[in-house]
Design an enzyme around this catalytic site. Structure first.
Site, short mmCIF file in Angstrom:
data_model
loop_
_atom_site.label_atom_id
_atom_site.label_comp_id
_atom_site.label_asym_id
_atom_site.label_seq_id
_atom_site.Cartn_x
_atom_site.Cartn_y
_atom_site.Cartn_z
N THR A 288 0.86 -1.20 0.00
CA THR A 288 0.00 0.00 0.00
C THR A 288 0.89 1.24 0.00
OG1 THR A 288 -1.82 -1.06 1.16
CG2 THR A 288 -1.60 1.30 1.51
N VAL B 247 -13.81 -3.78 1.68
CA VAL B 247 -13.15 -2.47 1.67
C VAL B 247 -12.30 -2.38 2.93
CG1 VAL B 247 -13.50 0.02 1.77
CG2 VAL B 247 -14.99 -1.37 0.34
N1 ASP Z 1 -4.46 -1.44 4.85
C1 ASP Z 1 -4.66 -2.07 3.58
C2 ASP Z 1 -6.00 -2.76 3.61
O1 ASP Z 1 -6.32 -3.38 4.59
C3 ASP Z 1 -3.60 -3.05 3.22
C4 ASP Z 1 -2.18 -2.60 3.51
O2 ASP Z 1 -1.96 -1.49 3.92
O3 ASP Z 1 -1.25 -3.37 3.31
O4 ASP Z 1 -6.68 -2.71 2.62
#
Ligand code: ASP
Length: 334
Positions: free
Chosen positions: A191, A220
């Site tokens: 991300t 989501v």
């Molecule tokens: N926080 C993101 C989600 O849960 C994934 C990530 O940050 O790696 O969609």
């Protein structure tokens, strides 16, 4: 006697320059992340260098804009667009796949000067989701659009649309196979997020993701949920999260950090540590981290995982990059 006074003058000079550099006003500051996750045992030195140089390039792009007086909002958008276009990260090109083998993207942006925000979720064909989030903020009456409605809006506004296969890369295909065969528990790593303080004293943040790999039917995450993975307020900080989104939503991580600063008077560092280590840690999940900047230009990069891809720069000339915990390369630009 002469020798003694010479040494006293030298000492005074050294103390003054130390104090000066310690308290030098930070005109602008930028911090970014490219996701948090578990051990990099499977990451080659070559891959590590690729990540480091992309992180530094993204930071450099933002730093140049900031030095020229660009707004925090324009900078966070431009930096996240750069990272969405880079196939290394789980955002835009290079996003992970859902359990159904497609890409569904989430993104959000927030302006700390007026608490305006824009977010989109579950979009399949917007090339740069963060541009759509910005348009939701600037040119719609809403804060959060999802799925087909968000895509319809993006098309209407003239954003570039792509086939869903555009987001795929070889390594994400491999990862998907492993997830489907149960050989890997969807590692979300990658991300992207950017938090900025600009020369005008304003804060802004942007975050973009493909979510958790192997995620199910319309899931989501925290990224587009304002206050969970993304939050900015000039009276506290601009914060972008990465990690196990379900926990970030339940703990309202980004807003919690801001609230601890605003209502309890904690410093950015104290607030970030309190939330990541005392509140998120005991809850379980696969963990994660945050990057943040406050109105004085202080930066925080806290994570409870083995790694978080991160880089930062300040108007004072300090900049740096890190991947593993405790391993950071620090530089000074003269
Ligand atoms: N926080 C993101 C989600 O849960 C994934 C990530 O940050 O790696 O969609």
């Amino acid at each position: 006697m002469l020798k003694k006074s010479f040494f006293l003058i030298l000492l005074a000079f050294l103390v003054i320059s130390c104090i000066e550099s310690r308290y030098q006003k930070v005109e602008w500051a930028i911090v970014i992340h490219g996701g948090a996750g578990s051990s990099s045992g499977n990451m080659s030195d070559q891959k590590k260098l690729e990540y480091e140089s992309s992180l530094l390039e993204a930071t450099e792009l933002g730093s140049k804009m900031l030095a020229q007086g660009a707004t925090a909002l324009d900078v966070v958008e431009a930096v996240v667009v750069y990272m969405e276009d880079c196939p290394l990260f789980n955002a835009g090109k290079g996003a992970v796949k859902t359990i159904e083998g497609i890409h569904e993207l989430d993104a959000a942006i927030m302006d700390g000067s007026n608490l305006k925000a824009g977010a989109i979720a579950g979009v399949k064909e917007i090339k740069n989701p963060i541009k759509a989030a910005r348009l939701v903020m600037d040119s719609s009456a809403h804060v959060f659009l999802i799925g087909e409605g968000a895509s319809f809006f993006a098309k209407l506004k003239g954003l570039e649309m792509v086939d869903n296969s555009y987001f795929s890369t070889e390594s994400r295909e491999e990862q998907y196979k492993k997830v489907v065969e149960g050989r890997e528990a969807g590692d979300p790593r990658g991300t992207v997020g950017c938090a900025v303080k600009d020369k005008h004293g304003n804060l802004a943040v942007a975050t973009s993701t493909g979510g958790m790999s192997g995620k199910k039917w319309g899931r989501v995450g925290d990224v587009p949920v304002i206050g969970a993975g993304t939050y900015a307020n000039n009276s506290s900080a601009a914060i972008s999260g990465t990690g196990h989104g379900e926990y970030w939503i339940r703990r309202v991580v980004a807003f919690d950090i801001s609230a601890l600063m605003e209502y309890k008077g904690l410093s950015l560092q104290e607030a970030a540590q309190e939330v990541i280590f005392k509140k998120i840690d005991p809850m379980g999940g696969s963990g994660g981290g945050i990057i943040a900047v406050d109105k004085e230009g202080n930066i925080s990069m806290e994570f409870n995982t083995d790694l978080m891809h991160r880089a930062w720069a300040k108007s004072t000339g300090e900049y740096g990059v890190g991947i593993l915990k405790g391993e950071e390369k620090r530089f000074i630009k003269h």
